[in-house]
Design a protein around this motif. Structure first.
Motif, PDB file in Angstrom:
ATOM      1  N   ALA A  22       0.815  -1.219   0.000  1.00 48.51           N
ATOM      2  CA  ALA A  22       0.000   0.000   0.000  1.00 48.51           C
ATOM      3  C   ALA A  22       0.846   1.266   0.000  1.00 48.51           C
ATOM      4  CB  ALA A  22      -0.942   0.005   1.204  1.00 48.51           C
ATOM      5  N   ALA A  23       2.144   1.134   0.178  1.00 50.25           N
ATOM      6  CA  ALA A  23       3.033   2.303   0.119  1.00 50.25           C
ATOM      7  C   ALA A  23       3.181   2.809  -1.312  1.00 50.25           C
ATOM      8  CB  ALA A  23       4.403   1.954   0.697  1.00 50.25           C
ATOM      9  N   THR A  24       2.780   1.992  -2.295  1.00 49.88           N
ATOM     10  CA  THR A  24       2.818   2.397  -3.701  1.00 49.88           C
ATOM     11  C   THR A  24       1.388   2.606  -4.192  1.00 49.88           C
ATOM     12  OG1 THR A  24       2.762   0.102  -4.460  1.00 49.88           O
ATOM     13  CG2 THR A  24       4.925   1.066  -4.049  1.00 49.88           C
ATOM     14  N   GLU A  25       1.248   3.033  -5.431  1.00 53.18           N
ATOM     15  CA  GLU A  25      -0.088   3.238  -5.994  1.00 53.18           C
ATOM     16  C   GLU A  25      -0.671   1.880  -6.359  1.00 53.18           C
ATOM     17  OE1 GLU A  25      -2.312   6.091  -9.294  1.00 53.18           O
ATOM     18  OE2 GLU A  25      -0.126   5.949  -9.238  1.00 53.18           O
ATOM     19  N   VAL A  26      -1.697   1.469  -5.637  1.00 52.48           N
ATOM     20  CA  VAL A  26      -2.210   0.114  -5.788  1.00 52.48           C
ATOM     21  C   VAL A  26      -3.715   0.079  -5.515  1.00 52.48           C
ATOM     22  CG1 VAL A  26      -1.677  -0.446  -3.380  1.00 52.48           C
ATOM     23  CG2 VAL A  26      -1.840  -2.299  -5.045  1.00 52.48           C
ATOM     24  N   ALA A  27      -4.391  -0.876  -6.171  1.00 52.43           N
ATOM     25  CA  ALA A  27      -5.798  -1.161  -5.922  1.00 52.43           C
ATOM     26  C   ALA A  27      -5.909  -2.626  -5.502  1.00 52.43           C
ATOM     27  CB  ALA A  27      -6.638  -0.902  -7.168  1.00 52.43           C
ATOM     28  N   PHE A  28      -6.697  -2.895  -4.449  1.00 48.90           N
ATOM     29  CA  PHE A  28      -6.786  -4.239  -3.883  1.00 48.90           C
ATOM     30  C   PHE A  28      -8.149  -4.868  -4.090  1.00 48.90           C
ATOM     31  CE2 PHE A  28      -3.474  -2.382  -1.097  1.00 48.90           C
ATOM     32  CZ  PHE A  28      -2.516  -3.386  -1.144  1.00 48.90           C
ATOM     33  N   PHE A  29      -8.125  -6.210  -4.263  1.00 49.79           N
ATOM     34  CA  PHE A  29      -9.315  -7.045  -4.138  1.00 49.79           C
ATOM     35  C   PHE A  29      -8.942  -8.119  -3.131  1.00 49.79           C
ATOM     36  CE2 PHE A  29     -12.559 -10.131  -4.851  1.00 49.79           C
ATOM     37  CZ  PHE A  29     -13.631  -9.475  -5.430  1.00 49.79           C
ATOM     38  N   LEU A  30      -9.643  -8.147  -1.995  1.00 49.39           N
ATOM     39  CA  LEU A  30      -9.284  -9.014  -0.879  1.00 49.39           C
ATOM     40  C   LEU A  30     -10.313 -10.124  -0.714  1.00 49.39           C
ATOM     41  CD1 LEU A  30      -8.535  -6.179   1.719  1.00 49.39           C
ATOM     42  CD2 LEU A  30      -6.926  -7.226   0.094  1.00 49.39           C
ATOM     43  N   VAL A  31      -9.812 -11.345  -0.497  1.00 51.34           N
ATOM     44  CA  VAL A  31     -10.685 -12.496  -0.287  1.00 51.34           C
ATOM     45  C   VAL A  31     -10.294 -13.156   1.033  1.00 51.34           C
ATOM     46  CG1 VAL A  31     -11.551 -14.671  -1.229  1.00 51.34           C
ATOM     47  CG2 VAL A  31     -10.783 -12.859  -2.785  1.00 51.34           C
ATOM     48  N   GLY A  32     -11.288 -13.368   1.896  1.00 50.30           N
ATOM     49  CA  GLY A  32     -11.027 -14.014   3.173  1.00 50.30           C
ATOM     50  C   GLY A  32     -12.299 -14.587   3.759  1.00 50.30           C
ATOM     51  N   ARG A  33     -12.152 -15.367   4.840  1.00 57.21           N
ATOM     52  CA  ARG A  33     -13.315 -16.041   5.440  1.00 57.21           C
ATOM     53  C   ARG A  33     -14.012 -15.239   6.530  1.00 57.21           C
ATOM     54  NH1 ARG A  33     -12.295 -22.199   7.130  1.00 57.21           N
ATOM     55  NH2 ARG A  33     -10.689 -21.146   8.343  1.00 57.21           N
ATOM     56  N   ASN A  34     -13.237 -14.441   7.267  1.00 55.80           N
ATOM     57  CA  ASN A  34     -13.778 -13.726   8.420  1.00 55.80           C
ATOM     58  C   ASN A  34     -14.283 -12.349   7.982  1.00 55.80           C
ATOM     59  OD1 ASN A  34     -13.986 -12.027  10.751  1.00 55.80           O
ATOM     60  ND2 ASN A  34     -12.718 -13.467  11.891  1.00 55.80           N
ATOM     61  N   PRO A  35     -15.596 -12.144   7.929  1.00 54.59           N
ATOM     62  CA  PRO A  35     -16.116 -10.884   7.362  1.00 54.59           C
ATOM     63  C   PRO A  35     -15.702  -9.643   8.140  1.00 54.59           C
ATOM     64  CG  PRO A  35     -17.894 -12.199   8.322  1.00 54.59           C
ATOM     65  CD  PRO A  35     -16.688 -13.071   8.287  1.00 54.59           C
ATOM     66  N   LYS A  36     -15.725  -9.700   9.466  1.00 50.92           N
ATOM     67  CA  LYS A  36     -15.356  -8.526  10.265  1.00 50.92           C
ATOM     68  C   LYS A  36     -13.883  -8.194  10.093  1.00 50.92           C
ATOM     69  CE  LYS A  36     -18.922  -8.927  13.849  1.00 50.92           C
ATOM     70  NZ  LYS A  36     -19.178  -9.078  15.311  1.00 50.92           N
ATOM     71  N   ARG A  37     -13.052  -9.201  10.148  1.00 50.86           N
ATOM     72  CA  ARG A  37     -11.616  -8.979   9.982  1.00 50.86           C
ATOM     73  C   ARG A  37     -11.309  -8.475   8.577  1.00 50.86           C
ATOM     74  NH1 ARG A  37      -7.449  -7.175  11.841  1.00 50.86           N
ATOM     75  NH2 ARG A  37      -5.479  -8.235  11.546  1.00 50.86           N
TER      76      ARG A  37
END
Length: 245
Positions: free
Chosen positions: A22-37
């Protein structure tokens, strides 16, 4: 702008890696099991980057969902430059020995799920003619030890698969990086006594980001595990089988 897809985004190593990216110019798509986290990590990365981090809650043991998740990530990001596969689970070796179903579950999570995702991502990178795939394996996959050979077998399978994938994709201009951490102090290893060989998640994240920059192939983290595993690999089997490891 670099477009990044992270599977297992709520793991300690994945979160630390995302923060460094995230220190650079970036776009994220995140996948995980724990919705709150997952939501908390997405919010944090959104603040750091100034871009909304897309997120999807999913159990990655459900292999039939993988193509749809990847399609949604590509649509949300407008393409893909980097994918990090960081999910997994450390099984109870003794429980696996008593229940073959638990053994198969561990291999499914730690090998087959990652292989499925790697295959699908590889096909898209190959078609696009670029992309970097980073997959977290383990030094446990180097040699079968009585204390964790089920987990080690899964990681060993994954390492060989990634080696073949790297051989296939290099001519297409794509990078496949296998990360082999040693002992890491994470929630997954909270019950283990810690010693001098243990690293923190951010130590591993720093090495992952460096491996991406250097276009590495196989990286042991921290660095000294390469030497340790080389020495373990040289022990003759007739001696190794009698060692209590």
């Amino acid at each position: 702008m670099q477009r990044v897809l992270i599977f297992g985004a709520t793991s300690a190593i994945a979160e630390a890696t995302a923060r460094r990216l995230a220190a650079t110019e970036v776009a994220f798509f995140l996948v995980g099991r724990n919705p709150k986290r997952l939501a908390a990590i997405a919010d944090d990365l959104g603040v750091r980057t100034g871009n909304r981090a897309h997120q999807e809650v999913a159990d990655l043991d459900e292999l039939d969902r993988h193509p749809m998740i990847i399609d949604r990530a590509l649509a949300a990001l407008g393409g893909l430059d980097l994918a990090l596969i960081a999910h997994g689970a450390l099984p109870d070796q003794r429980a696996c020995q008593q229940d073959v179903g638990k053994t198969m579950d561990s291999i499914h999570t730690n090998a087959l799920s990652a292989i499925s995702l790697s295959s699908l991502i590889a096909n898209r990178f190959e078609h696009a003619g670029h992309g970097t795939l980073v997959v977290i394996g383990s030094v446990a996959g180097e040699r079968g030890r009585q204390s964790n050979y089920v987990y080690g077998a899964a990681k060993g399978m994954l390492a060989i698969f990634l080696q073949g994938l790297r051989n296939r994709l290099t001519p297409a201009g794509c990078q496949v990086i296998t990360i082999k951490p040693g002992f890491v102090d994470t929630p997954m290893t909270k019950e283990f006594a810690k010693g001098v060989l243990w690293a923190q998640p951010d130590d591993i994240a720093r090495g992952i980001v460096r491996a991406i920059k250097n276009k590495s192939d196989v990286v042991y983290l921290p660095w000294f595990w390469r030497g340790i595993m080389a020495m373990i690999g040289m022990i003759p089997e007739w001696i190794f089988k009698r060692m209590r490891l």
